[in-house]
Design a protein around this motif. Structure first.
Motif, PDB file in Angstrom:
ATOM      1  N   LEU B 304       0.900  -1.242  -0.050  1.00  0.00           N
ATOM      2  CA  LEU B 304       0.040  -0.063  -0.049  1.00  0.00           C
ATOM      3  C   LEU B 304       0.962   1.262  -0.063  1.00  0.00           C
ATOM      4  N   ILE B 305       0.476   2.203  -0.854  1.00  0.00           N
ATOM      5  CA  ILE B 305       1.289   3.458  -0.953  1.00  0.00           C
ATOM      6  C   ILE B 305       0.690   4.599  -0.331  1.00  0.00           C
ATOM      7  N   PHE B 306      -0.510   4.599   0.140  1.00  0.00           N
ATOM      8  CA  PHE B 306      -1.257   5.680   0.685  1.00  0.00           C
ATOM      9  C   PHE B 306      -0.908   7.249   0.094  1.00  0.00           C
ATOM     10  N   PRO B 307      -1.424   7.050  -1.351  1.00  0.00           N
ATOM     11  CA  PRO B 307      -1.477   8.298  -2.016  1.00  0.00           C
ATOM     12  C   PRO B 307      -2.353   9.392  -1.496  1.00  0.00           C
TER      13      PRO B 307
END
Lengths: 185, 470
Positions: B304-307
């Protein structure tokens, strides 16, 4: 001629009918065949920098960051029928001097919440990286709820934040799936 | 899925090394012995197989397990029995089944003393090796097998449905030698094979890894060749039999092969013989589809990158991206080019010692034929058989005793040691009643008391019209 014909015919019958048989077997046992594999599988992972919790543009703290991923295998009909138990294991490695609340919300295809769980991560520091482990064992009714889901929403909440906050919050996770695969009519 | 599993288990376990016709080999009274050795001594003048009844051959076996091992009423839980067998069996153990049905068979002795014979038969041949590692993975999962490389290359199976058209010539060359040659044209109706695969699947706990585990597929190279199957996909179930029958008559993929054989009388009571059967290949070009997966991939889970997203804006399609990545790293290619498939070549050899009263002719020594073998009422001998299979040749050794009981009835008893067992006793009986010839041969008689305990079963029977030399 009649007697000479008789001998081979008797021999044939002897072969096929008298001698051959299948004994002491019970093919109904096939109904009891059950595969019970225990599968270890990585789930999600992330590495969040402390700066993610502060909105540099508007100069305000961002108390919760959220991300979502599909996990489409989970509501697969085979898994729904076969999954008996799932053990989640989350390992947080925290060097940010804050504690965290991490919410996992499992949603169905129609975005209904089917299962939720929550972990609390201990405060760390750059000098002292703190590991928090969180385990959740899901079985029974809960497993039915879990296998309705095809995505998970992860929300990481920080109690307070500022522009100078530094460090990382790292997550590694896996699930142990206890399956029971058999014929269900 | 379970029903399929049960079916496969029951079928494979109940249905000898595939195609070993140790009872038929060298049994001159049976015209079909020409198919095991085109150079067999042919006593008759003519023969006609009764169409569709001249030879039915079925055999099946499993080298490592019997029906009783799994389904026996022992009171033990079936799952513990299966688990024990999975661990006991090796990746060289196999399940096999062969069926042959003769449609036509005929032969005659021409004026030039050649015995010509020909015919048509249909054959189904299937073998799969036991993919032990994959069975363990399916049965147990990977939890107890961290750092263990499951071998994907253990998948090795072939299945063929074909029609064989054959024509051969057999002649006695001099006093001692009889030799024969048979040409075969194969028409393959369906064929599928997956052999020479490789690759491993490993789950490891890696230090400094992105996630808890690394799930690795290393150097996968898996191929499945098929012909005659892709075009059946869109068909109605009821159309398929008609389509297959069409292919049986020269509509399928062609192949060519030969059988060679000879019999030599070393002395008047010692005879040696040998044959090579199905030395040939099928050239698959029509309706060919090959699926190939090659590559390596390491799975770490979903990152997960959490943009930073605006309200309602979707995040990255992580799951789709992951699927795309796997497909990119280990692509499954579909190739429509043809391929050549070698037929499973079989070899037979035997030495026979004959004794007892002389049969046939006047019953006295034929002084004009000194040195050549004469037919005697009894014989003992040894036979060797081998068949080429995907993981190398499978061999069998046979001791036999032959006896002409009466003028119309002969029998052959065999003791065979092969991959299945060291206690395979078989019996064949051939009867000539007037011009009518009937034979039946069955294997593993010791197990007929309870077939469930047999690792292999083989049965051949047929009816012919035979016209003997005057």
């Amino acid at each position: 001629m009649k007697t000479t014909l008789l001998k081979p015919i008797v021999l044939v019958c002897f072969f096929i009918l008298v001698l051959s048989c299948v004994k002491d077997t019970d093919f109904d046992q096939a109904e009891d065949i059950t595969l019970t594999p225990v599968v270890e599988l990585d789930l999600i992972y992330f590495d969040l920098d402390a700066s993610e919790f502060f909105d540099q543009v508007n100069n305000v703290p961002r108390s919760t960051v959220t991300d979502t991923t599909e996990i489409r295998f989970l509501d697969d009909s085979e898994i729904r029928e076969s999954l008996r138990r799932a053990d989640f294991y989350f390992k947080f490695t925290n060097s940010i001097p804050r504690s965290f609340q991490v919410d996992f919300m499992f949603l169905s295809e129609q975005n209904d919440t089917t299962y939720t769980t929550q972990a609390f991560v201990n405060e760390g520091s750059s000098a002292n990286v703190v590991i928090t482990e969180f385990e959740e064992q899901i079985e029974g009714e809960d497993i039915l709820q879990l296998t309705m889901a095809d995505k998970v929403v992860v929300s990481v909440t920080i109690p307070s934040s500022n522009a100078n906050l530094s460090g990382n919050l790292n997550l590694q996770s896996k699930t142990t799936y206890y399956l029971e695969i058999r014929d269900r009519q | 899925m379970k029903q399929l599993l049960t079916f496969i288990l029951a079928f494979c376990l109940t249905a000898a090394i595939g195609q070993n016709k140790q009872l038929l080999y060298g049994f001159e009274e049976i015209p079909q012995s020409l198919l095991a050795n085109p150079g067999v001594v042919v006593p008759q003048k003519k023969h006609f197989g009764i169409p569709f009844l001249s030879q039915l051959h079925i055999n099946g076996g499993a080298s490592g397990v019997t029906v009783y091992d799994i389904f026996g009423e022992t009171g033990e839980d079936i799952n513990s029995k299966i688990r024990r067998k999975i661990f006991e069996m090796e990746n060289t153990d196999f399940f096999t089944t062969t069926q042959q049905l003769e449609i036509l068979n005929f032969g005659w002795r021409a004026k030039n003393e050649f015995y010509f014979s020909g015919g048509v038969y249909q054959e189904f041949d299937f073998i799969t090796y036991f993919p032990r590692d994959l069975a363990i993975l399916a049965w147990e999962g990977n939890q107890q097998y961290l750092d263990y490389g499951f071998d994907l290359g253990e998948v090795s199976a072939t299945a063929d449905l074909l029609t064989v058209y054959h024509f051969g010539a057999n002649k006695k060359l001099g006093k001692k030698l009889t030799a024969g040659l048979r040409l075969k044209v194969y028409s393959s109706m369906l064929s599928a094979r997956s052999t020479n695969n490789s690759g491993t699947f490993t789950t490891t706990i890696a230090e400094n890894s992105l996630n808890i585990y690394e799930h690795r597929i290393d150097n996968a190279d898996i191929t499945l060749n098929t012909t005659g199957i892709a075009s059946l996909d869109g068909m109605q179930g009821s159309e398929i039999p008609g389509e297959l029958i069409g292919r049986a008559f020269f509509g399928g993929n062609f192949g060519l092969g030969i059988d060679l054989g000879a019999t030599y009388d070393v002395t008047d009571n010692i005879q040696a013989s040998a044959s090579i059967v199905d030395l040939g290949a099928i050239f698959h070009s029509k309706d060919a589809e090959t699926y190939q997966a090659r590559g390596s991939y390491t799975l770490n889970g979903i990152q997960l990158i959490f943009p930073p997203l605006d309200e309602g804006e979707p995040t990255f399609p992580y799951y789709d991206d992951l699927e795309d990545e796997i497909e990119r790293e280990i692509p499954i290619d579909t190739i429509n080019s043809g391929y050549t498939q070698l037929r499973p070549v079989k070899m037979n050899a035997s030495v026979k010692y004959s004794f007892g009263r002389i049969t046939g002719g006047s019953g006295e020594c034929d002084c004009t034929n000194m040195g050549a073998g004469v037919s005697r009422a009894q014989a003992v001998g040894v036979q060797f058989y081998s068949i080429m299979r995907p993981k190398g040749p499978q061999m069998a050794g046979t001791l036999f005793y032959y006896r002409r009981l009466w003028e119309f009835l002969s029998a052959k008893a065999t003791y065979t040691a092969d991959s299945f067992s060291f206690s395979n006793v078989g019996l064949a009986v051939a009867a000539d009643i007037g011009k009518f010839n009937f034979y039946i041969a069955a294997d593993n008689l010791l197990k007929y008391g309870n077939l469930a305990k047999a690792k292999s079963v083989s049965l051949q029977l047929g009816f012919n019209i035979k016209i003997d030399e005057e």
